[in-house]
Design a protein around this motif. Structure first.
Motif, mmCIF file in Angstrom:
data_model
loop_
_atom_site.group_PDB
_atom_site.id
_atom_site.type_symbol
_atom_site.label_atom_id
_atom_site.label_comp_id
_atom_site.label_asym_id
_atom_site.label_seq_id
_atom_site.Cartn_x
_atom_site.Cartn_y
_atom_site.Cartn_z
ATOM 1 N N ARG A 16 -1.282 2.853 -0.705
ATOM 2 C CA ARG A 16 0.150 2.611 -0.945
ATOM 3 C C ARG A 16 1.040 3.584 -0.167
ATOM 4 N NH1 ARG A 16 1.403 2.860 -7.049
ATOM 5 N NH2 ARG A 16 3.477 2.423 -6.231
ATOM 6 N N PRO A 47 -4.062 -3.301 4.316
ATOM 7 C CA PRO A 47 -4.691 -3.178 2.998
ATOM 8 C C PRO A 47 -6.210 -3.351 3.028
ATOM 9 C CG PRO A 47 -2.746 -4.590 2.884
ATOM 10 C CD PRO A 47 -3.018 -4.347 4.331
ATOM 11 N N HIS A 107 -6.884 -1.628 -9.450
ATOM 12 C CA HIS A 107 -5.589 -1.832 -8.793
ATOM 13 C C HIS A 107 -5.525 -3.151 -8.020
ATOM 14 C CE1 HIS A 107 -4.037 2.229 -9.649
ATOM 15 N NE2 HIS A 107 -5.308 2.575 -9.588
ATOM 16 N N GLN A 111 0.743 -4.706 -4.903
ATOM 17 C CA GLN A 111 1.057 -3.280 -4.881
ATOM 18 C C GLN A 111 2.333 -3.051 -4.079
ATOM 19 O OE1 GLN A 111 -0.680 -1.069 -6.614
ATOM 20 N NE2 GLN A 111 -2.249 -2.553 -7.222
ATOM 21 N N GLN A 113 4.587 -0.191 -1.775
ATOM 22 C CA GLN A 113 4.473 1.058 -1.030
ATOM 23 C C GLN A 113 5.343 2.144 -1.654
ATOM 24 O OE1 GLN A 113 5.038 1.144 3.155
ATOM 25 N NE2 GLN A 113 3.234 -0.090 3.604
ATOM 26 N N TRP A 114 4.780 3.363 -1.674
ATOM 27 C CA TRP A 114 5.515 4.492 -2.242
ATOM 28 C C TRP A 114 6.841 4.727 -1.531
ATOM 29 C CZ3 TRP A 114 4.360 6.297 -6.775
ATOM 30 C CH2 TRP A 114 3.049 6.351 -7.233
ATOM 31 N N GLN A 120 5.558 -4.835 0.052
ATOM 32 C CA GLN A 120 4.494 -5.125 -0.899
ATOM 33 C C GLN A 120 3.259 -5.646 -0.173
ATOM 34 O OE1 GLN A 120 6.039 -7.912 -3.770
ATOM 35 N NE2 GLN A 120 7.238 -6.357 -4.838
#
Length: 198
Positions: A16, A47, A107, A111, A113-114, A120
Motif C-alpha cells: 500500500r 499489486p 488483506h 486496498q 494507497q497510504w 485503489q
C-alpha cells in the motif's frame, strides 16, 4: 565486506506504499544531493508479487552485480531479500516482512494507497501463492545485509524479523515503529555508509 561504492541503487516500497513514501523520498534526496552519479530507481510496484518481481528483475538485468544494491521496506524488504538472493548484492532491509503470504492473507480485497487515498487496487487471492513462490532461504552473502528492526513495530514481529537473517548485521531498536519515523535523523547516515555512499 565489499568496499566497492554503490553505483546503482534500487528502492522497493512496502504494501500500500509508493515511491512517495517518506523513507523513499529521504533516500532519493540524499542520493541526488551527495551522489548524483548513482543510478537511482524506485518503481511503483504493481499489486501482483509476480508482476512486481518480473518488472524489477527486468529493470536491473543490465546493472553491474558488483556495484548494485537494494533497499526495501516492509513488503519491499521481502522483495529485496529475493533480489539479494538472486544477485548476491548488498541489501538494507527496513522492518522487512518475513512471511507476507501468511500476513497478507487477511488483506485480500480492495486496498487504498497510504500516500494517495484516491488510488485503489485489488489484492487478489492468487497473490498469496505468488508470494510463496518468492520465498528464498538464507542469503548466500548474509554479511552483505543490514536489517533495521524496531521492537516497537506495530505491524510485524521483531523477533521474526531479527531471526530471519542469521549472519547479517541487525540493528535492533528498543522502540521505534513500523514506518521508522526517525529514519532520516537516526538511520540514514548508517544506511548510506553501509552502501559505501557516505
Amino acid at each position: 565486506m565489499r568496499q566497492v561504492p554503490t553505483t546503482h541503487l534500487l528502492y522497493l516500497h512496502g504494501f500500500r506504499s509508493s515511491p512517495n513514501s517518506t523513507k523513499a523520498q529521504v533516500m532519493a534526496r540524499s542520493v541526488a544531493a551527495s551522489h548524483p552519479e548513482v543510478q537511482w530507481w524506485c518503481p511503483q510496484l504493481p499489486p501482483s508479487p509476480r508482476e512486481a518481481i518480473d518488472m524489477v528483475m527486468r529493470g536491473i538485468a543490465s546493472w553491474p552485480r558488483d556495484s548494485m544494491a537494494v533497499v526495501g521496506s516492509s513488503l519491499g524488504g521481502f522483495y529485496a531479500t529475493y533480489v539479494a538472493g538472486m544477485t548476491r548484492c548488498p541489501a538494507v532491509l527496513l522492518n522487512p516482512a518475513v512471511d507476507p503470504a501468511r500476513d497478507l492473507a487477511h488483506h485480500i480485497g480492495t486496498q487504498v494507497q497510504w500516500h494517495d487515498p484516491s488510488q485503489q487496487f485489488y489484492f487478489r487471492p492468487e497473490y498469496i501463492g505468488e508470494l510463496k513462490a518468492l520465498e528464498v532461504g538464507q542469503l548466500p552473502r548474509p554479511e552483505r545485509c543490514l536489517a533495521i528492526v524496531a521492537k516497537g513495530d506495530e505491524v510485524l514481529d521483531w523477533r521474526e524479523m531479527s531471526a530471519r537473517y542469521p549472519g547479517s548485521r541487525i540493528k535492533l531498536l528498543e522502540k521505534g515503529d513500523h514506518a521508522l519515523s526517525d529514519f532520516e535523523r537516526a538511520h540514514l547516515d548508517e544506511v548510506m555508509a553501509f552502501l559505501h555512499l557516505a
